[in-house]
Motif scaffolding. Structure first.
Motif, mmCIF file in Angstrom:
data_model
loop_
_atom_site.group_PDB
_atom_site.id
_atom_site.type_symbol
_atom_site.label_atom_id
_atom_site.label_comp_id
_atom_site.label_asym_id
_atom_site.label_seq_id
_atom_site.Cartn_x
_atom_site.Cartn_y
_atom_site.Cartn_z
ATOM 1 N N GLY A 57 0.832 -1.210 0.000
ATOM 2 C CA GLY A 57 0.000 0.000 0.000
ATOM 3 C C GLY A 57 0.857 1.246 0.000
ATOM 4 O O GLY A 57 2.067 1.191 -0.228
ATOM 5 N N GLU A 58 0.216 2.367 0.278
ATOM 6 C CA GLU A 58 0.879 3.679 0.171
ATOM 7 C C GLU A 58 1.320 4.167 1.540
ATOM 8 O O GLU A 58 0.572 4.053 2.512
ATOM 9 N N HIS A 59 2.517 4.716 1.593
ATOM 10 C CA HIS A 59 3.075 5.243 2.843
ATOM 11 C C HIS A 59 3.829 6.521 2.534
ATOM 12 O O HIS A 59 4.195 6.786 1.378
ATOM 13 N N ARG A 60 4.114 7.288 3.607
ATOM 14 C CA ARG A 60 4.883 8.522 3.434
ATOM 15 C C ARG A 60 6.129 8.442 4.304
ATOM 16 O O ARG A 60 6.086 7.928 5.430
ATOM 17 N N ILE A 61 7.232 8.935 3.764
ATOM 18 C CA ILE A 61 8.522 8.928 4.470
ATOM 19 C C ILE A 61 9.039 10.366 4.494
ATOM 20 O O ILE A 61 9.064 11.026 3.450
ATOM 21 N N GLU A 62 9.468 10.832 5.679
ATOM 22 C CA GLU A 62 9.977 12.210 5.778
ATOM 23 C C GLU A 62 11.495 12.205 5.591
ATOM 24 O O GLU A 62 12.196 11.389 6.205
#
Ligand code: PYC
Length: 304
Positions: A105-110
């Motif tokens: 699925g979709e994830h966000r990484i800073e």
């Protein structure tokens, strides 16, 4: 210090899960500056030989500022703290899947240059949606001792690249020493001309049907990227878009000098640049505890 090693198209990533320096809180760009200014012994010790290896990029996991992100990360190689790293983000996503911290699925990484998206397709295959990338200068001619005039574009895709297309040296594995020397000479000439580029791309023609091209990418530590370089491909996409050579949404396959592949495309950004999409595969190779023996004369790495 607990680490997990992976490779993305042959390019290694070492994710540091615990035991790294305390960089405090606040924006990741500030924490990255602190890492570069105050923790050179640590970055050398984990990344450089003998504990690391010549092409190693490390990924220091850190708390994100944005709680909607799955992780915060600061990338570095043995020479520099990096703004972003495409192959490293694919490797980090595969590592987080391996640890059970994220799933498909979709994830966000800073990252220090902003939040990037990752779409996990399976345990190995990941698409990174990078930060908006830009061509900064077109057709810059450098006088390179031993080579003569070399013309390329300066572009930013999370790191700053000088892109020479077509490469003055044929791209094949037997030429890696010559390609490295050529790219170092180009970087030296760029720095002498006042440019602050940190990577050099030598882009060659397709090496197989359906492939856009094969590249050689020189990293700040003088190692070459075994993968096609995610931030470098982002910078290249910005140039292709600016020249009208690749339509929005069209997909291309880019090979690295060792033949590993990324599938690339772009969407229009909001500031005149492109939002790159980079799909590649990473494989987890090792989980390890790094040990630092006080009696080891090379416990902090072999100085560069
Ligand atoms: O994939 O962006 C990248 C990268 C930068 C340095 C090595 N790999």
């Amino acid at each position: 210090m607990h680490v997990i090693d992976s490779h993305t198209g042959g390019e290694p990533t070492r994710v540091i899960l615990s035991g790294g320096p305390d960089l405090g809180t606040g924006p990741l760009a500030d924490r990255a500056r602190r890492l570069a200014a105050e923790h050179g012994t640590f970055t050398q010790a984990v990344c450089a030989e003998p504990r690391g290896q010549v092409a190693m990029v490390c990924a220091l996991l850190t708390e994100p500022v944005d709680p909607g992100c799955a992780a915060g990360v600061i990338y570095f190689d043995a020479a520099e703290v990096l703004g972003m790293c495409g192959h490293g983000t694919i490797g980090l996503a595969a590592t987080l899947v391996h640890m059970g911290r994220i799933g498909p699925g979709e994830h966000r990484i800073e990252t220090p240059v902003g939040i990037v998206g990752v779409q996990v397709h399976d345990a190995a295959t990941v698409t990174v949606t990078n930060v908006e990338s830009h061509r900064l200068e077109a057709a810059v001619t450098l006088q390179v001792p031993g080579l003569g005039p070399v013309t390329g574009d300066v572009a930013w895709g999370g790191n700053r690249f000088f892109i020479v297309d077509p490469s003055p040296v044929p791209l094949h594995r037997g030429a890696i020493r010559t390609l490295t020397d050529t790219a170092i000479a180009i970087r030296t000439a760029a720095h002498a001309a006042g440019s602050d580029i940190d990577h050099v791309i030598l882009q060659g023609p397709p090496d197989a049907p359906g492939v856009h091209g094969r590249n050689f990418v020189l990293c700040p530590d003088d190692a070459y990227d075994r993968s096609p370089c995610g931030t470098g491909c982002s910078a290249m996409l910005a140039c292709l878009a600016a020249d009208g050579r690749l339509a929005e949404g069209a997909q291309i396959v880019q090979h690295s000098i060792i033949g590993s592949a990324y599938t690339l495309s772009w969407k229009a950004g909001t500031q005149g640049g492109v939002i790159p999409s980079i799909t590649g595969k990473a494989h987890v190779m090792a989980e390890a505890t790094l040990l630092f023996d006080a009696d080891d004369p090379f416990r902090n790495g072999i100085p560069q």
